[in-house]
Design a protein around this motif. Structure first.
Motif, PDB file in Angstrom:
ATOM      1  N   GLY A 242       0.327  -5.727  -6.873  1.00  0.00           N
ATOM      2  CA  GLY A 242       0.347  -7.165  -7.104  1.00  0.00           C
ATOM      3  C   GLY A 242       1.782  -7.658  -7.258  1.00  0.00           C
ATOM      4  O   GLY A 242       2.544  -7.114  -8.053  1.00  0.00           O
ATOM      5  N   GLN A 243       2.119  -8.670  -6.480  1.00  0.00           N
ATOM      6  CA  GLN A 243       3.478  -9.214  -6.498  1.00  0.00           C
ATOM      7  C   GLN A 243       3.502 -10.540  -7.240  1.00  0.00           C
ATOM      8  O   GLN A 243       2.829 -11.502  -6.859  1.00  0.00           O
ATOM      9  CB  GLN A 243       4.003  -9.406  -5.070  1.00  0.00           C
ATOM     10  CG  GLN A 243       4.210  -8.096  -4.338  1.00  0.00           C
ATOM     11  CD  GLN A 243       5.214  -7.218  -5.055  1.00  0.00           C
ATOM     12  OE1 GLN A 243       6.366  -7.597  -5.260  1.00  0.00           O
ATOM     13  NE2 GLN A 243       4.771  -6.035  -5.456  1.00  0.00           N
ATOM     14  N   LEU A 244       4.289 -10.559  -8.287  1.00  0.00           N
ATOM     15  CA  LEU A 244       4.530 -11.806  -9.016  1.00  0.00           C
ATOM     16  C   LEU A 244       5.521 -12.642  -8.221  1.00  0.00           C
ATOM     17  O   LEU A 244       6.233 -12.122  -7.360  1.00  0.00           O
ATOM     18  CB  LEU A 244       5.077 -11.497 -10.404  1.00  0.00           C
ATOM     19  CG  LEU A 244       4.110 -10.803 -11.358  1.00  0.00           C
ATOM     20  CD1 LEU A 244       4.832 -10.423 -12.647  1.00  0.00           C
ATOM     21  CD2 LEU A 244       2.914 -11.679 -11.659  1.00  0.00           C
ATOM     22  N   PRO A 245       5.626 -13.924  -8.519  1.00  0.00           N
ATOM     23  CA  PRO A 245       6.520 -14.821  -7.772  1.00  0.00           C
ATOM     24  C   PRO A 245       7.967 -14.753  -8.245  1.00  0.00           C
ATOM     25  O   PRO A 245       8.640 -15.763  -8.417  1.00  0.00           O
ATOM     26  CB  PRO A 245       5.906 -16.195  -8.021  1.00  0.00           C
ATOM     27  CG  PRO A 245       5.292 -16.065  -9.374  1.00  0.00           C
ATOM     28  CD  PRO A 245       4.768 -14.662  -9.444  1.00  0.00           C
ATOM     29  N   ILE A 246       8.463 -13.547  -8.447  1.00  0.00           N
ATOM     30  CA  ILE A 246       9.832 -13.361  -8.928  1.00  0.00           C
ATOM     31  C   ILE A 246      10.783 -13.258  -7.747  1.00  0.00           C
ATOM     32  O   ILE A 246      10.578 -12.448  -6.835  1.00  0.00           O
ATOM     33  CB  ILE A 246       9.928 -12.099  -9.812  1.00  0.00           C
ATOM     34  CG1 ILE A 246       9.050 -12.281 -11.049  1.00  0.00           C
ATOM     35  CG2 ILE A 246      11.372 -11.804 -10.183  1.00  0.00           C
ATOM     36  CD1 ILE A 246       8.904 -11.034 -11.898  1.00  0.00           C
ATOM     37  N   ASP A 247      11.827 -14.066  -7.774  1.00  0.00           N
ATOM     38  CA  ASP A 247      12.883 -13.996  -6.774  1.00  0.00           C
ATOM     39  C   ASP A 247      13.749 -12.788  -7.132  1.00  0.00           C
ATOM     40  O   ASP A 247      14.345 -12.763  -8.212  1.00  0.00           O
ATOM     41  CB  ASP A 247      13.702 -15.284  -6.803  1.00  0.00           C
ATOM     42  CG  ASP A 247      14.820 -15.314  -5.790  1.00  0.00           C
ATOM     43  OD1 ASP A 247      15.311 -14.238  -5.381  1.00  0.00           O
ATOM     44  OD2 ASP A 247      15.241 -16.416  -5.416  1.00  0.00           O
ATOM     45  N   PRO A 248      13.843 -11.770  -6.255  1.00  0.00           N
ATOM     46  CA  PRO A 248      14.587 -10.575  -6.601  1.00  0.00           C
ATOM     47  C   PRO A 248      16.087 -10.835  -6.787  1.00  0.00           C
ATOM     48  O   PRO A 248      16.766 -10.078  -7.486  1.00  0.00           O
ATOM     49  CB  PRO A 248      14.326  -9.613  -5.444  1.00  0.00           C
ATOM     50  CG  PRO A 248      13.910 -10.475  -4.312  1.00  0.00           C
ATOM     51  CD  PRO A 248      13.243 -11.678  -4.923  1.00  0.00           C
ATOM     52  N   ALA A 249      16.595 -11.909  -6.211  1.00  0.00           N
ATOM     53  CA  ALA A 249      18.020 -12.232  -6.347  1.00  0.00           C
ATOM     54  C   ALA A 249      18.360 -12.782  -7.721  1.00  0.00           C
ATOM     55  O   ALA A 249      19.467 -12.575  -8.227  1.00  0.00           O
ATOM     56  CB  ALA A 249      18.443 -13.230  -5.267  1.00  0.00           C
ATOM     57  N   THR A 250      17.394 -13.472  -8.342  1.00  0.00           N
ATOM     58  CA  THR A 250      17.679 -14.116  -9.632  1.00  0.00           C
ATOM     59  C   THR A 250      16.905 -13.505 -10.792  1.00  0.00           C
ATOM     60  O   THR A 250      17.285 -13.687 -11.948  1.00  0.00           O
ATOM     61  CB  THR A 250      17.326 -15.615  -9.573  1.00  0.00           C
ATOM     62  OG1 THR A 250      15.904 -15.751  -9.392  1.00  0.00           O
ATOM     63  CG2 THR A 250      18.070 -16.324  -8.442  1.00  0.00           C
ATOM     64  N   GLY A 251      15.794 -12.847 -10.495  1.00  0.00           N
ATOM     65  CA  GLY A 251      14.937 -12.311 -11.538  1.00  0.00           C
ATOM     66  C   GLY A 251      14.057 -13.363 -12.189  1.00  0.00           C
ATOM     67  O   GLY A 251      13.348 -13.086 -13.155  1.00  0.00           O
TER      68      GLY A 251
END
Length: 126
Positions: A31-40
């Motif tokens: 399951g993928q949360l809506p987290i931007d990997p660049a900003t966290g």
């Protein structure tokens, strides 16, 4: 054969699990949360922007194994509020062309970190 998949283009797992596992001809994306990997941080505070980021994360994980969203055969969408279904569905449709995967969507009591959306996927790569 089991292979752990990981990419920096999607958020790191926040617990004892992998971003995805390839088992034979299938890839199981957690399951993928809506987290931007660049900003966290979350990509936005509405269901549409969070759906886009969750699916972008799924896409990045699949691409790390040379796959595309066309390989996805099943998804599960978890929504904090089922009234966000239409907003989620509108964005979701932009990620799949032609034959869409099978899907289930559920309202849940809560998601990690207070997210509005979480999406998991199964891809076929045989």
């Amino acid at each position: 054969m089991k292979k752990v998949l990981a990419t920096e283009k999607a958020p790191a797992a926040i617990g004892p699990y992998s971003q995805a596992i390839r088992g034979g001809d299938y890839v199981f994306v957690s399951g993928q949360l809506p987290i931007d990997p660049a900003t966290g941080a979350f990509a936005g505070d509405d269901a549409a922007s969070q759906t886009k980021q969750s699916l972008t994360n799924v896409q990045a994980i699949l691409e790390s194994e040379g796959l595309t969203m066309a390989n996805v055969v099943k998804t599960t969408v978890l929504l904090k509020n089922i009234s966000d279904f239409a907003a989620m569905n509108e964005v979701y449709a932009t990620f799949f062309e032609g034959d869409c995967p099978a899907r289930a969507a559920f309202e849940v009591a809560a998601l990690p970190k207070g997210a509005l959306v979480e999406i998991e996927a199964i891809a076929y790569c045989g």
